[in-house]
Design an enzyme around this catalytic site. Structure first.
Site, PDB file in Angstrom:
ATOM      1  CG  MET A  30      11.494 -88.036  29.853  1.00  0.00           C
ATOM      2  SD  MET A  30      10.519 -86.710  29.127  1.00  0.00           S
ATOM      3  CE  MET A  30      11.801 -85.652  28.483  1.00  0.00           C
ATOM      4  N   GLY A  36      25.232 -89.201  31.794  1.00  0.00           N
ATOM      5  CA  GLY A  36      24.593 -88.544  32.946  1.00  0.00           C
ATOM      6  C   GLY A  36      23.621 -89.498  33.627  1.00  0.00           C
ATOM      7  CG  HIS A  37      20.066 -90.778  31.661  1.00  0.00           C
ATOM      8  ND1 HIS A  37      20.222 -90.348  30.365  1.00  0.00           N
ATOM      9  CD2 HIS A  37      18.977 -90.139  32.150  1.00  0.00           C
ATOM     10  CE1 HIS A  37      19.257 -89.486  30.072  1.00  0.00           C
ATOM     11  NE2 HIS A  37      18.493 -89.335  31.132  1.00  0.00           N
ATOM     12  CD  GLN A  61       8.375 -84.121  31.133  1.00  0.00           C
ATOM     13  OE1 GLN A  61       7.988 -84.977  31.928  1.00  0.00           O
ATOM     14  NE2 GLN A  61       9.637 -83.712  31.124  1.00  0.00           N
ATOM     15  N   GLY A 147      19.000 -85.696  38.147  1.00  0.00           N
ATOM     16  CA  GLY A 147      20.232 -84.976  37.836  1.00  0.00           C
ATOM     17  C   GLY A 147      20.103 -83.505  38.195  1.00  0.00           C
ATOM     18  CE  LYS A 149      20.271 -80.375  31.363  1.00  0.00           C
ATOM     19  NZ  LYS A 149      19.646 -80.787  30.152  1.00  0.00           N
ATOM     20  CG  MET A 184      26.935 -85.809  29.651  1.00  0.00           C
ATOM     21  SD  MET A 184      27.294 -86.980  28.349  1.00  0.00           S
ATOM     22  CE  MET A 184      29.030 -87.218  28.611  1.00  0.00           C
ATOM     23  NE  ARG A 187      14.356 -81.168  24.740  1.00  0.00           N
ATOM     24  CZ  ARG A 187      13.680 -81.375  25.889  1.00  0.00           C
ATOM     25  NH1 ARG A 187      14.312 -81.307  27.046  1.00  0.00           N
ATOM     26  NH2 ARG A 187      12.390 -81.641  25.871  1.00  0.00           N
TER      27      ARG A 187
HETATM   28  O1  PAF Z   1      14.182 -85.333  33.570  1.00  0.00           O
HETATM   29  C1  PAF Z   1      13.452 -86.062  32.894  1.00  0.00           C
HETATM   30  O2  PAF Z   1      13.927 -86.875  32.088  1.00  0.00           O
HETATM   31  C2  PAF Z   1      11.947 -85.919  33.023  1.00  0.00           C
HETATM   32  O3  PAF Z   1      11.556 -84.609  33.200  1.00  0.00           O
HETATM   33  C3  PAF Z   1      11.328 -86.840  34.106  1.00  0.00           C
HETATM   34  C4  PAF Z   1      11.831 -86.455  35.505  1.00  0.00           C
HETATM   35  C5  PAF Z   1      11.681 -88.270  33.824  1.00  0.00           C
HETATM   36  C6  PAF Z   1       9.803 -86.695  34.115  1.00  0.00           C
HETATM   37  O4  PAF Z   1       9.260 -87.046  32.887  1.00  0.00           O
END
Ligand code: PAF
Length: 280
Positions: A30, A36-37, A61, A147, A149, A184, A187
């Site tokens: 997102m 972490g990413h 979501q 991840g 997490k 990480m 938020r």
């Molecule tokens: O973990 C996230 O950032 C989100 O839940 C995802 C997997 C990209 C789905 O919107």
């Protein structure tokens, strides 16, 4: 690196990569990318030839009243990070193309989506499963990287992929932590200084639980109590749940006699945080 908004265009790029025999990895995000990413991207790079990273703050979501509007959006710095890590394609879909008027299908992953975070965030994991399935259908990757997490999210995606015969390899990557152990998370930026300092209790709570488990204790309530004691000592932390579950179904375990995960969620005034530790 290509930055693509349109579904048709990303599909065309996937077809070109496939025709060259490339192995494709998808890293769904997102945005608001952090270290972490970066680990997810590096894992994708190691395991594939073409890395697609999607950035989409998925409205389905988030429940009404949650942080959809305030969720950090940092596209320019995300693009720089992706370029530095050798991402091939950033896919930033447009909400109205993903969810056009009349869109109505939703994926219900069953009981696993109602456990743990699903209890306080009804519909959240349906939203996650639906967007992830859509992204998998659009990009048709060989593997998709998530991840650990978000352990429940990972288990749910594995469940959905098994149940729906998606034929994509789902890869979980270890949580990246700050110096004090805090996982990480995009938020974490919601926390003020006092809350941030309190938040170090989360990894300490996980540490206390693991220590007890590693000393041979297998009774879940004792291991949970060790974690709770650490969190209860922090006045800014309100514990939502601490549970020990079997790793695949996320069914709660009274005795830790299978591969397990201790998962917890807490509320601080500025943010709701989750974390977990595997026990085996
Ligand atoms: O973990 C996230 O950032 C989100 O839940 C995802 C997997 C990209 C789905 O919107």
């Amino acid at each position: 690196m290509k930055i693509i908004e349109e579904i048709g265009q990303v599909k065309a790029e996937v077809q070109i990569a496939r025709s060259k025999g490339r192995r494709i990895a998808l890293v769904p995000t997102m945005g608001a990318l952090h270290a972490g990413h970066v680990e997810l991207i590096r894992e994708a790079r190691r395991r594939s030839d073409t890395v697609i990273l999607s950035i989409f703050v998925n409205p389905t979501q988030f429940a009404p009243g949650e942080d959809f509007d305030s969720y950090p959006r940092t596209l320019e710095t995300d693009i720089k990070a992706c370029r530095a890590e050798g991402v091939d394609i950033i896919f930033t879909p447009i909400a109205t193309e993903l969810y056009p008027a009349g869109f109505s299908t939703i994926i219900d992953v069953g009981e696993i989506g109602r456990r743990l975070c699903g209890a306080s965030r009804p519909g959240h994991f349906s939203g996650v499963a639906t967007i992830v399935l859509k992204l998998l259908n659009i990009t048709e990757p060989d593997l998709a990287i998530f991840g650990k997490k978000d352990f429940q999210q990972l288990s749910i995606i594995e469940q959905m992929v098994r149940d729906l015969n998606k034929g994509v390899e789902v890869v979980g990557v270890e949580t990246v932590r700050e110096l004090d152990g805090l996982a990480m998370s995009s938020r974490n930026s919601y926390l003020n200084e006092a809350e941030r300092s309190c938040a170090s209790a989360l990894p300490r709570a996980l540490g206390a639980a693991s220590e007890l488990f590693n000393s041979g204790v297998r009774d879940s309530s004792s291991v949970v109590a060790a974690a709770r004691k650490v969190l209860d000592a922090e006045s800014l932390i309100d514990v939502e749940y601490i549970k020990i579950c079997e790793v695949r179904s996320l069914e709660e375990l009274e005795t830790i006699d299978k591969k397990a995960v201790l998962a917890l969620a807490v509320k601080l005034p500025g943010a709701r945080l989750i974390d977990n530790v595997e026990l085996y």
